[in-house]
Design an enzyme around this catalytic site. Structure first.
Site, PDB file in Angstrom:
ATOM      1  CE  LYS A   1       0.913   1.201   4.512  1.00  0.00           C
ATOM      2  NZ  LYS A   1       1.694   2.384   4.878  1.00  0.00           N
TER       3      LYS A   1
ATOM      4  N   PRO B   1       8.988  -4.259  -0.287  1.00  0.00           N
ATOM      5  CG  PRO B   1       9.529  -2.109  -1.030  1.00  0.00           C
ATOM      6  CD  PRO B   1       8.491  -3.180  -1.150  1.00  0.00           C
TER       7      PRO B   1
ATOM      8  N   GLY C   1       7.593   0.927   4.936  1.00  0.00           N
ATOM      9  CA  GLY C   1       6.435   1.830   4.955  1.00  0.00           C
ATOM     10  C   GLY C   1       5.413   1.467   3.898  1.00  0.00           C
TER      11      GLY C   1
ATOM     12  CB  ALA D   1       1.313  -2.370   4.583  1.00  0.00           C
TER      13      ALA D   1
ATOM     14  CB  SER E   1       0.334  -5.130   7.288  1.00  0.00           C
ATOM     15  OG  SER E   1       0.817  -4.309   8.327  1.00  0.00           O
ATOM     16  CB  ALA E   2       1.234  -7.731   2.677  1.00  0.00           C
TER      17      ALA E   2
ATOM     18  CG  ASP F   1      -0.732   0.018   8.263  1.00  0.00           C
ATOM     19  OD1 ASP F   1      -1.554   0.835   8.713  1.00  0.00           O
ATOM     20  OD2 ASP F   1       0.428   0.329   7.921  1.00  0.00           O
TER      21      ASP F   1
HETATM   22  O1  C5P Z   1      -0.425  -1.333  14.956  1.00  0.00           O
HETATM   23  P1  C5P Z   1       1.004  -1.648  14.720  1.00  0.00           P
HETATM   24  O2  C5P Z   1       1.507  -2.769  15.580  1.00  0.00           O
HETATM   25  O3  C5P Z   1       1.335  -1.843  13.267  1.00  0.00           O
HETATM   26  O4  C5P Z   1       1.809  -0.357  15.149  1.00  0.00           O
HETATM   27  C1  C5P Z   1       3.198  -0.356  15.274  1.00  0.00           C
HETATM   28  C2  C5P Z   1       3.614   0.862  16.077  1.00  0.00           C
HETATM   29  O5  C5P Z   1       3.365   2.048  15.323  1.00  0.00           O
HETATM   30  C3  C5P Z   1       2.849   1.048  17.372  1.00  0.00           C
HETATM   31  O6  C5P Z   1       3.455   0.337  18.412  1.00  0.00           O
HETATM   32  C4  C5P Z   1       2.950   2.536  17.579  1.00  0.00           C
HETATM   33  O7  C5P Z   1       4.218   2.891  18.084  1.00  0.00           O
HETATM   34  C5  C5P Z   1       2.890   3.069  16.168  1.00  0.00           C
HETATM   35  N1  C5P Z   1       1.526   3.464  15.748  1.00  0.00           N
HETATM   36  C6  C5P Z   1       0.938   4.587  16.305  1.00  0.00           C
HETATM   37  N2  C5P Z   1      -0.317   4.950  15.924  1.00  0.00           N
HETATM   38  C7  C5P Z   1      -0.995   4.256  14.979  1.00  0.00           C
HETATM   39  C8  C5P Z   1      -0.407   3.113  14.389  1.00  0.00           C
HETATM   40  C9  C5P Z   1       0.856   2.741  14.796  1.00  0.00           C
HETATM   41  O8  C5P Z   1       1.538   5.243  17.152  1.00  0.00           O
HETATM   42  N3  C5P Z   1      -2.203   4.643  14.613  1.00  0.00           N
END
Ligand code: C5P
Length: 298
Positions: free
Chosen positions: A10, A95, A99, A101, A104-105, A137
């Protein structure tokens, strides 16, 4: 028997970030667009849970239970009272730590692959709920297309897109950690009044019209100053892409991949050639969006 699922990367065409919440996350208005760079996840029955990865960046992918693909299999198995006895093979083209995802994918892809392999038949709502538990994501990786993500990015509203958008992505020699970029966002914003995040109507209108020129003036990423602060050399990559004829240039998500919006496929290919020769990035890829979300291939 095995099941292979293809999942897109993404780019965020508008990433509006609010102040840090008490739980450490940030409220977002996050306009996701899935693009045609894909990982493929193949699930095969095995004695126990095992993750392997192939592709140019495979050595940078963790293969233990921190991998979102492993966590997806564990979460689904636990909910359905079965052993996560599966080999997850990741063919990685997105990659790593870029950045876009990619992790996440792999989480969304492994979830759909295991659900199909095991015949779990989990309803879409349950799959989305597991995705949200894996990361902010991950639900979008399952859904694809274009969507507005609110909350921490996991509450999705599908968006209409009136045409294809053509992109060039410049890959950086290093990765950036998403939490580190959010921490830098907080540091840069200290003492400032950070407004509630909203998705500008101009971005949504440009997407609905399929108009790259309109999208180019509307797109923006609130994490870009933080990514540039941690990785100042990205400024050279952005400048090189703009000089090469990109309609707009921005950091993708938390970076360090940079994204360049092109007028059409031909222009994207020209910009890619110039960026490749510029010496300001590790590799260059072209892709178009919207791309379909996680899809079972066999
Ligand atoms: O949700 P995810 O585990 O992908 O997020 C990774 C890190 O990115 C979180 O621990 C947080 O530090 C940051 N994050 C955030 N606010 C969001 C999404 C991610 O601060 N909305």
């Amino acid at each position: 028997m095995s099941v292979t699922v293809r999942v897109p990367a993404k780019v965020n065409v508008r990433l509006a970030v609010g102040a840090a919440r008490p739980d450490g996350y940030h409220d977002l208005a996050n306009v996701f667009l899935a693009v045609s760079l894909y990982d493929e996840i193949t699930a095969t029955p095995a004695d126990e849970l095992r993750v392997t990865c192939e592709g140019p960046d495979a050595d940078r992918v963790p293969l233990d239970r921190t991998n979102l693909a492993a966590r997806a299999a564990l979460a689904l198995a636990e909910r359905h009272g079965r052993e996560p006895a599966v080999h997850l093979r990741i063919a990685k083209d997105i990659p790593v730590a870029g950045g876009m995802a990619g992790g996440s994918a792999d989480g969304a892809g492994a979830l759909l692959a295991c659900d199909t392999l095991w015949g779990t038949g989990a309803p879409r709502e349950e799959l989305l709920d597991i995705c949200a538990g894996l990361g902010s994501d991950v639900p979008f990786s399952l859904v694809g297309g274009a969507a507005l993500g609110t909350g921490r990015g996991e509450e999705l509203t599908g968006l209409e897109v009136g045409g294809d958008f053509h992109w060039v992505f410049a890959l950086s020699a290093r990765g950036l950690s998403t939490p580190a970029v959010y921490r830098e966002f907080d540091r840069l914003g200290e003492g400032m009044d950070i407004p509630r995040p909203v998705a500008d109507q101009a971005v949504l209108d440009a997407l609905a019209k399929g108009d790259p020129t309109a999208l180019a003036v509307a797109l923006a990423n609130d994490l870009q100053p933080a990514a540039l602060s941690l990785c100042p050399e990205l400024g050279d990559t952005l400048a090189a892409g703009r000089a090469a004829g990109a309609l707009a240039a921005l950091v993708s998500g938390s970076g360090p991949t940079t994204a360049f919006l092109a007028l059409d496929a031909e222009s994207a290919s020209d910009i890619a050639g110039v960026l490749r020769a510029s010496g300001t990035c590790r590799d260059v890829r072209t892709a178009a969006g919207p791309a379909a979300g996680a899809t079972v291939l066999n």
